[in-house]
Write a protein that holds these residues in place. Structure first.
Motif, mmCIF file in Angstrom:
data_model
loop_
_atom_site.group_PDB
_atom_site.id
_atom_site.type_symbol
_atom_site.label_atom_id
_atom_site.label_comp_id
_atom_site.label_asym_id
_atom_site.label_seq_id
_atom_site.Cartn_x
_atom_site.Cartn_y
_atom_site.Cartn_z
ATOM 1 N N PRO A 15 15.635 5.079 6.449
ATOM 2 C CA PRO A 15 15.629 3.768 7.117
ATOM 3 C C PRO A 15 15.044 2.612 6.297
ATOM 4 O O PRO A 15 15.587 1.506 6.358
ATOM 5 N N PRO A 16 13.969 2.800 5.516
ATOM 6 C CA PRO A 16 13.451 1.649 4.744
ATOM 7 C C PRO A 16 14.477 1.044 3.768
ATOM 8 O O PRO A 16 14.367 -0.127 3.400
ATOM 9 N N THR A 17 15.481 1.825 3.338
ATOM 10 C CA THR A 17 16.474 1.292 2.395
ATOM 11 C C THR A 17 17.501 0.400 3.081
ATOM 12 O O THR A 17 18.278 -0.265 2.405
ATOM 13 N N PHE A 18 17.512 0.353 4.411
ATOM 14 C CA PHE A 18 18.474 -0.480 5.142
ATOM 15 C C PHE A 18 18.238 -1.968 4.886
ATOM 16 O O PHE A 18 19.129 -2.789 5.112
ATOM 17 N N ALA A 23 25.051 -1.026 -1.629
ATOM 18 C CA ALA A 23 25.337 -0.635 -3.012
ATOM 19 C C ALA A 23 24.049 -0.468 -3.812
ATOM 20 O O ALA A 23 23.894 0.490 -4.577
ATOM 21 N N THR A 24 23.092 -1.366 -3.617
ATOM 22 C CA THR A 24 21.818 -1.285 -4.332
ATOM 23 C C THR A 24 21.040 -0.039 -3.913
ATOM 24 O O THR A 24 20.489 0.677 -4.755
ATOM 25 N N ALA A 25 20.996 0.238 -2.602
ATOM 26 C CA ALA A 25 20.291 1.420 -2.104
ATOM 27 C C ALA A 25 20.926 2.694 -2.652
ATOM 28 O O ALA A 25 20.227 3.629 -3.044
ATOM 29 N N TYR A 49 27.150 4.509 -13.753
ATOM 30 C CA TYR A 49 28.072 3.535 -14.343
ATOM 31 C C TYR A 49 28.688 2.661 -13.257
ATOM 32 O O TYR A 49 28.640 1.446 -13.341
ATOM 33 N N ASP A 50 29.290 3.297 -12.240
ATOM 34 C CA ASP A 50 29.835 2.525 -11.127
ATOM 35 C C ASP A 50 30.051 3.411 -9.905
ATOM 36 O O ASP A 50 30.053 4.628 -9.998
ATOM 37 N N LEU A 51 30.220 2.761 -8.762
ATOM 38 C CA LEU A 51 30.556 3.437 -7.516
ATOM 39 C C LEU A 51 32.063 3.353 -7.337
ATOM 40 O O LEU A 51 32.637 2.273 -7.427
ATOM 41 N N ASN A 68 28.840 9.783 2.099
ATOM 42 C CA ASN A 68 29.597 10.433 1.028
ATOM 43 C C ASN A 68 29.909 9.385 -0.030
ATOM 44 O O ASN A 68 30.455 8.317 0.288
ATOM 45 N N VAL A 69 29.571 9.691 -1.276
ATOM 46 C CA VAL A 69 29.751 8.726 -2.362
ATOM 47 C C VAL A 69 30.476 9.385 -3.524
ATOM 48 O O VAL A 69 30.189 10.522 -3.892
ATOM 49 N N GLU A 70 31.430 8.666 -4.090
ATOM 50 C CA GLU A 70 32.084 9.079 -5.327
ATOM 51 C C GLU A 70 31.684 8.045 -6.369
ATOM 52 O O GLU A 70 31.812 6.839 -6.141
#
Length: 194
Positions: A15-18, A23-25, A49-51, A68-70
C-alpha cells in the motif's frame, strides 16, 4: 557483453507504493528484486530496461496489489569468444582470477596460460618466460581475455545441519566465466613498459 532478456513476474506492490505512479513503483520493485543478482541460465541482471506490459492489479488480503508484469532487463552475459578487459585480482597454482569493474568471478585456468608460464608460490604470481625475458602477471595488472565458457551453479538453501560449516556446494559462485589468454590479447601495462 550485455544483452536484453525478457522476464515475466507477478509483483506485489504494498500500500505505501500507491502514492507513486504505478510505473515508478514497479520499476523500484523490479530493480530491488533483480538488480545485481544472478538468474540461473540467464546471467547477472544489471538494471530494468523497460516495461512491456502491465496487468491490472488485484488487491490482496494485506491491501497491496498483485500485478503481472512483462519487462526487459539489461543482463551481463558475454558470449563465447568475446574479448573483455579486466584486472588480475589473485593467482594460485590453479590459475589466475580476474575481475572487471563489476564482476569478480572470472577465472583463467593454468592450462590456458601462455606456453612457458610458471607459478611462483613464494610471490603468488604467474611468470611468463618469452625470449629469455620474464613477464610477471602481477595483481591489479590490466589484461584482455577471451571468454571460453560459463558456469551456472544452482544456489540451494543451506540445510540447518550445515549452518556454520563450510560446504563446497554452497561456496561456489552462482555464475562464473572461464577464459583463455591469447598472446595477442595480453595487455599487461607493466609487461610492455619494460
Amino acid at each position: 557483453m550485455f544483452i536484453l532478456s525478457k522476464f515475466t513476474d507477478l509483483l506485489h506492490l504494498p500500500p505505501p507504493t500507491f502514492a507513486h505512479p504505478t510505473a515508478t513503483a514497479l520499476e523500484d520493485q523490479i530493480n530491488e528484486k533483480y538488480a545485481n543478482k544472478v538468474v540461473h541460465n540467464i546471467g547477472l541482471c544489471i538494471s530494468l530496461y523497460d516495461l512491456s506490459s502491465v496487468s491490472e492489479g488485484m488487491i490482496g488480503q494485506d491491501g497491496g496489489a498483485h500485478v503481472n508484469v512483462e519487462f526487459r532487463m539489461i543482463v551481463f552475459r558475454p558470449f563465447k569468444g568475446e574479448v573483455l578487459t579486466g584486472r588480475i585480482s589473485s593467482a594460485t597454482a590453479a590459475g589466475v582470477k580476474v575481475r572487471t569493474d563489476f564482476f569478480d568471478e572470472v577465472f583463467v585456468p593454468a592450462a590456458a596460460l601462455f606456453e612457458g608460464s610458471r607459478f611462483d608460490g613464494k610471490e603468488q604470481v604467474w611468470i611468463w618466460r618469452n625470449d629469455d625475458q620474464d613477464f610477471y602477471m602481477d595483481k591489479n595488472e590490466v589484461i584482455r581475455f577471451r571468454v571460453e565458457g560459463e558456469v551456472f551453479v544452482d544456489q540451494l538453501p543451506v540445510p540447518p545441519h550445515l549452518k556454520g560449516e563450510e560446504s563446497s556446494l554452497h561456496n561456489k559462485p552462482p555464475y562464473a566465466i572461464t577464459v583463455g589468454f591469447s598472446s595477442a590479447l595480453l595487455m599487461c601495462s607493466q609487461l610492455w613498459a619494460n
